[in-house]
Design a protein around this motif. Sequence first.
Motif, PDB file in Angstrom:
ATOM      1  N   SER A  22     -11.130   2.027 -28.846  1.00 54.22           N
ATOM      2  CA  SER A  22     -11.830   2.291 -27.586  1.00 54.22           C
ATOM      3  C   SER A  22     -10.974   2.006 -26.365  1.00 54.22           C
ATOM      4  CB  SER A  22     -13.116   1.461 -27.523  1.00 54.22           C
ATOM      5  OG  SER A  22     -14.026   1.876 -28.504  1.00 54.22           O
ATOM      6  N   GLU A  23     -10.297   0.844 -26.340  1.00 49.57           N
ATOM      7  CA  GLU A  23      -9.542   0.483 -25.136  1.00 49.57           C
ATOM      8  C   GLU A  23      -8.386   1.455 -24.888  1.00 49.57           C
ATOM      9  OE1 GLU A  23      -8.762  -1.951 -28.715  1.00 49.57           O
ATOM     10  OE2 GLU A  23     -10.485  -1.706 -27.413  1.00 49.57           O
ATOM     11  N   ALA A  24      -7.744   1.939 -25.956  1.00 48.54           N
ATOM     12  CA  ALA A  24      -6.670   2.915 -25.784  1.00 48.54           C
ATOM     13  C   ALA A  24      -7.218   4.244 -25.275  1.00 48.54           C
ATOM     14  CB  ALA A  24      -5.929   3.118 -27.107  1.00 48.54           C
ATOM     15  N   MET A  25      -8.394   4.627 -25.758  1.00 45.75           N
ATOM     16  CA  MET A  25      -8.979   5.899 -25.323  1.00 45.75           C
ATOM     17  C   MET A  25      -9.444   5.832 -23.878  1.00 45.75           C
ATOM     18  SD  MET A  25     -10.901   7.362 -28.715  1.00 45.75           S
ATOM     19  CE  MET A  25     -12.021   5.987 -28.874  1.00 45.75           C
ATOM     20  N   LEU A  26      -9.937   4.683 -23.437  1.00 37.21           N
ATOM     21  CA  LEU A  26     -10.301   4.541 -22.027  1.00 37.21           C
ATOM     22  C   LEU A  26      -9.080   4.739 -21.141  1.00 37.21           C
ATOM     23  CD1 LEU A  26     -12.706   1.469 -22.245  1.00 37.21           C
ATOM     24  CD2 LEU A  26     -13.356   3.809 -21.692  1.00 37.21           C
ATOM     25  N   ALA A  27      -7.950   4.165 -21.553  1.00 36.33           N
ATOM     26  CA  ALA A  27      -6.708   4.351 -20.789  1.00 36.33           C
ATOM     27  C   ALA A  27      -6.280   5.815 -20.810  1.00 36.33           C
ATOM     28  CB  ALA A  27      -5.606   3.462 -21.363  1.00 36.33           C
ATOM     29  N   ASP A  28      -6.460   6.485 -21.951  1.00 36.22           N
ATOM     30  CA  ASP A  28      -6.085   7.898 -22.042  1.00 36.22           C
ATOM     31  C   ASP A  28      -6.891   8.753 -21.068  1.00 36.22           C
ATOM     32  OD1 ASP A  28      -4.202   7.409 -23.976  1.00 36.22           O
ATOM     33  OD2 ASP A  28      -5.476   7.996 -25.662  1.00 36.22           O
ATOM     34  N   VAL A  29      -8.185   8.473 -20.936  1.00 36.72           N
ATOM     35  CA  VAL A  29      -9.004   9.252 -20.008  1.00 36.72           C
ATOM     36  C   VAL A  29      -8.590   8.956 -18.565  1.00 36.72           C
ATOM     37  CG1 VAL A  29     -11.344   9.709 -19.194  1.00 36.72           C
ATOM     38  CG2 VAL A  29     -10.932   9.396 -21.631  1.00 36.72           C
ATOM     39  N   ARG A  30      -8.357   7.702 -18.267  1.00 35.50           N
ATOM     40  CA  ARG A  30      -7.952   7.350 -16.896  1.00 35.50           C
ATOM     41  C   ARG A  30      -6.625   8.005 -16.517  1.00 35.50           C
ATOM     42  NH1 ARG A  30      -9.863   1.968 -18.515  1.00 35.50           N
ATOM     43  NH2 ARG A  30     -11.835   1.558 -17.434  1.00 35.50           N
ATOM     44  N   GLU A  31      -5.727   8.147 -17.487  1.00 39.57           N
ATOM     45  CA  GLU A  31      -4.390   8.683 -17.217  1.00 39.57           C
ATOM     46  C   GLU A  31      -4.262  10.152 -17.605  1.00 39.57           C
ATOM     47  OE1 GLU A  31      -1.600   6.005 -19.051  1.00 39.57           O
ATOM     48  OE2 GLU A  31      -2.595   4.244 -18.170  1.00 39.57           O
ATOM     49  N   HIS A  32      -5.406  10.812 -17.833  1.00 39.74           N
ATOM     50  CA  HIS A  32      -5.472  12.254 -18.061  1.00 39.74           C
ATOM     51  C   HIS A  32      -4.775  12.700 -19.340  1.00 39.74           C
ATOM     52  CE1 HIS A  32      -7.142  12.371 -14.087  1.00 39.74           C
ATOM     53  NE2 HIS A  32      -6.040  11.923 -13.543  1.00 39.74           N
ATOM     54  N   ARG A  33      -4.649  11.806 -20.323  1.00 39.94           N
ATOM     55  CA  ARG A  33      -4.184  12.235 -21.642  1.00 39.94           C
ATOM     56  C   ARG A  33      -5.350  12.726 -22.491  1.00 39.94           C
ATOM     57  NH1 ARG A  33      -0.983   7.564 -20.799  1.00 39.94           N
ATOM     58  NH2 ARG A  33      -2.488   6.291 -21.938  1.00 39.94           N
ATOM     59  N   ALA A  34      -6.557  12.382 -22.095  1.00 38.15           N
ATOM     60  CA  ALA A  34      -7.772  12.871 -22.747  1.00 38.15           C
ATOM     61  C   ALA A  34      -8.782  13.202 -21.662  1.00 38.15           C
ATOM     62  CB  ALA A  34      -8.335  11.833 -23.707  1.00 38.15           C
ATOM     63  N   ASP A  35      -9.657  14.166 -21.952  1.00 37.43           N
ATOM     64  CA  ASP A  35     -10.691  14.567 -20.994  1.00 37.43           C
ATOM     65  C   ASP A  35     -11.987  13.802 -21.208  1.00 37.43           C
ATOM     66  OD1 ASP A  35      -9.265  16.777 -19.617  1.00 37.43           O
ATOM     67  OD2 ASP A  35      -9.290  17.671 -21.615  1.00 37.43           O
ATOM     68  N   VAL A  36     -12.347  13.619 -22.465  1.00 35.94           N
ATOM     69  CA  VAL A  36     -13.618  12.982 -22.822  1.00 35.94           C
ATOM     70  C   VAL A  36     -13.359  12.047 -23.996  1.00 35.94           C
ATOM     71  CG1 VAL A  36     -16.002  13.361 -23.578  1.00 35.94           C
ATOM     72  CG2 VAL A  36     -14.879  15.061 -22.112  1.00 35.94           C
ATOM     73  N   ALA A  37     -14.019  10.900 -24.004  1.00 42.35           N
ATOM     74  CA  ALA A  37     -13.881   9.971 -25.130  1.00 42.35           C
ATOM     75  C   ALA A  37     -15.237   9.385 -25.491  1.00 42.35           C
ATOM     76  CB  ALA A  37     -12.897   8.854 -24.788  1.00 42.35           C
ATOM     77  N   PHE A  38     -15.408   9.116 -26.770  1.00 40.10           N
ATOM     78  CA  PHE A  38     -16.602   8.436 -27.291  1.00 40.10           C
ATOM     79  C   PHE A  38     -16.161   7.057 -27.752  1.00 40.10           C
ATOM     80  CE2 PHE A  38     -17.381  12.928 -27.582  1.00 40.10           C
ATOM     81  CZ  PHE A  38     -18.715  13.062 -27.202  1.00 40.10           C
ATOM     82  N   VAL A  39     -16.636   6.023 -27.074  1.00 37.47           N
ATOM     83  CA  VAL A  39     -16.144   4.675 -27.304  1.00 37.47           C
ATOM     84  C   VAL A  39     -17.299   3.740 -27.665  1.00 37.47           C
ATOM     85  CG1 VAL A  39     -14.205   5.008 -25.727  1.00 37.47           C
ATOM     86  CG2 VAL A  39     -16.340   4.038 -24.854  1.00 37.47           C
ATOM     87  N   GLY A  40     -16.973   2.668 -28.367  1.00 39.55           N
ATOM     88  CA  GLY A  40     -17.943   1.633 -28.693  1.00 39.55           C
ATOM     89  C   GLY A  40     -17.481   0.307 -28.120  1.00 39.55           C
ATOM     90  N   LEU A  41     -18.300  -0.309 -27.281  1.00 35.60           N
ATOM     91  CA  LEU A  41     -17.919  -1.532 -26.573  1.00 35.60           C
ATOM     92  C   LEU A  41     -18.929  -2.629 -26.831  1.00 35.60           C
ATOM     93  CD1 LEU A  41     -17.015   0.080 -23.123  1.00 35.60           C
ATOM     94  CD2 LEU A  41     -15.485  -0.336 -25.044  1.00 35.60           C
ATOM     95  N   TRP A  42     -18.484  -3.866 -26.758  1.00 34.84           N
ATOM     96  CA  TRP A  42     -19.438  -4.965 -26.866  1.00 34.84           C
ATOM     97  C   TRP A  42     -20.292  -4.989 -25.608  1.00 34.84           C
ATOM     98  CZ3 TRP A  42     -19.265  -9.872 -24.177  1.00 34.84           C
ATOM     99  CH2 TRP A  42     -18.183 -10.018 -23.309  1.00 34.84           C
TER     100      TRP A  42
END
Length: 292
Positions: A129-149
């Motif tokens: 999840s944390e890597a995918m959040l960074a990817d969306v912020r830095e435009h390496r991904a458009d949409v992410a499905f993440v699970g957070l505490w």
Amino acid sequence: MNLRQIEYAVTVAETENFTRAAQACHTVQSALSHQIARLEDELGAPLFERSSRRVRLTPAGRAFLPAARQLLHDAQRVRDEVAAASGQIRGTLAVSLISALTAPDVVALLDRFHGRHPRVDVRLTSGMSEAMLADVREHRADVAFVGLWSGEEITGLNTLLLCDEALVALLPPDHPLATRSQLDLQALAAERWVDYRAGSSARRQTDEAFSAAGYDRHVHFEIDHLGLLERIVRRGLAVGMVPAGLAAGLPGLAAVPVRDAPTRRVYCVWARQPTPAAQAFIELVAEAAKEA
């Protein structure tokens, strides 16, 4: 400075190799190296430290990279917005998801999306999840499905809360606790554990729950993918915790509710200014969330 030079430099930064970058950009290495040298001359600073084994960013390169990614994103967005104004949604859609996602069915959503927008190049990856959040912020991904505490906040992105999920204990069928109708954290604290990497959001779900309850536990196996967690539990090497909906799809293992179980929150996240393709996909996700 032009967009091609910026694209070349970003690709070198991501691949850490001039040869692989040239292949990814469909050009020859000499041409790519020449364009990056011209870009460095114009910027007045080297972007890369070059060696026979690896290419690394200089301090100037690290300052350059986020702005360069934003420029490329904005340039593509201009093209996509013009096409969308003409009734054509095209470009790329990069989607990322956690391996332990139980809902929505992202593959089914992508299939529906492709039927509506066949000119969009769809890409799908999985990760933490944390890597995918960074990817969306830095435009390496458009949409992410993440699970957070449940205590974790998401900043700088749009979010859609999809569900709150309680975790259940995942045990081998011959484990002494496997026949219980319910467990608590105290009963599980002394077990050998398999869990995600320390510091990850998926790990914090269980770490925070045990800490709040005042119990210590020992994680002997650290993993980054659900499939490995399942295999370790099947071998009887450790116990774990997974979302209840996911445990239902793991036949042969015991899934036992935990009275004081931690919970995770599942979100769909995307950039504050999504591309037309991303916006169209998000609308599908929202439709699916209402139907659930």
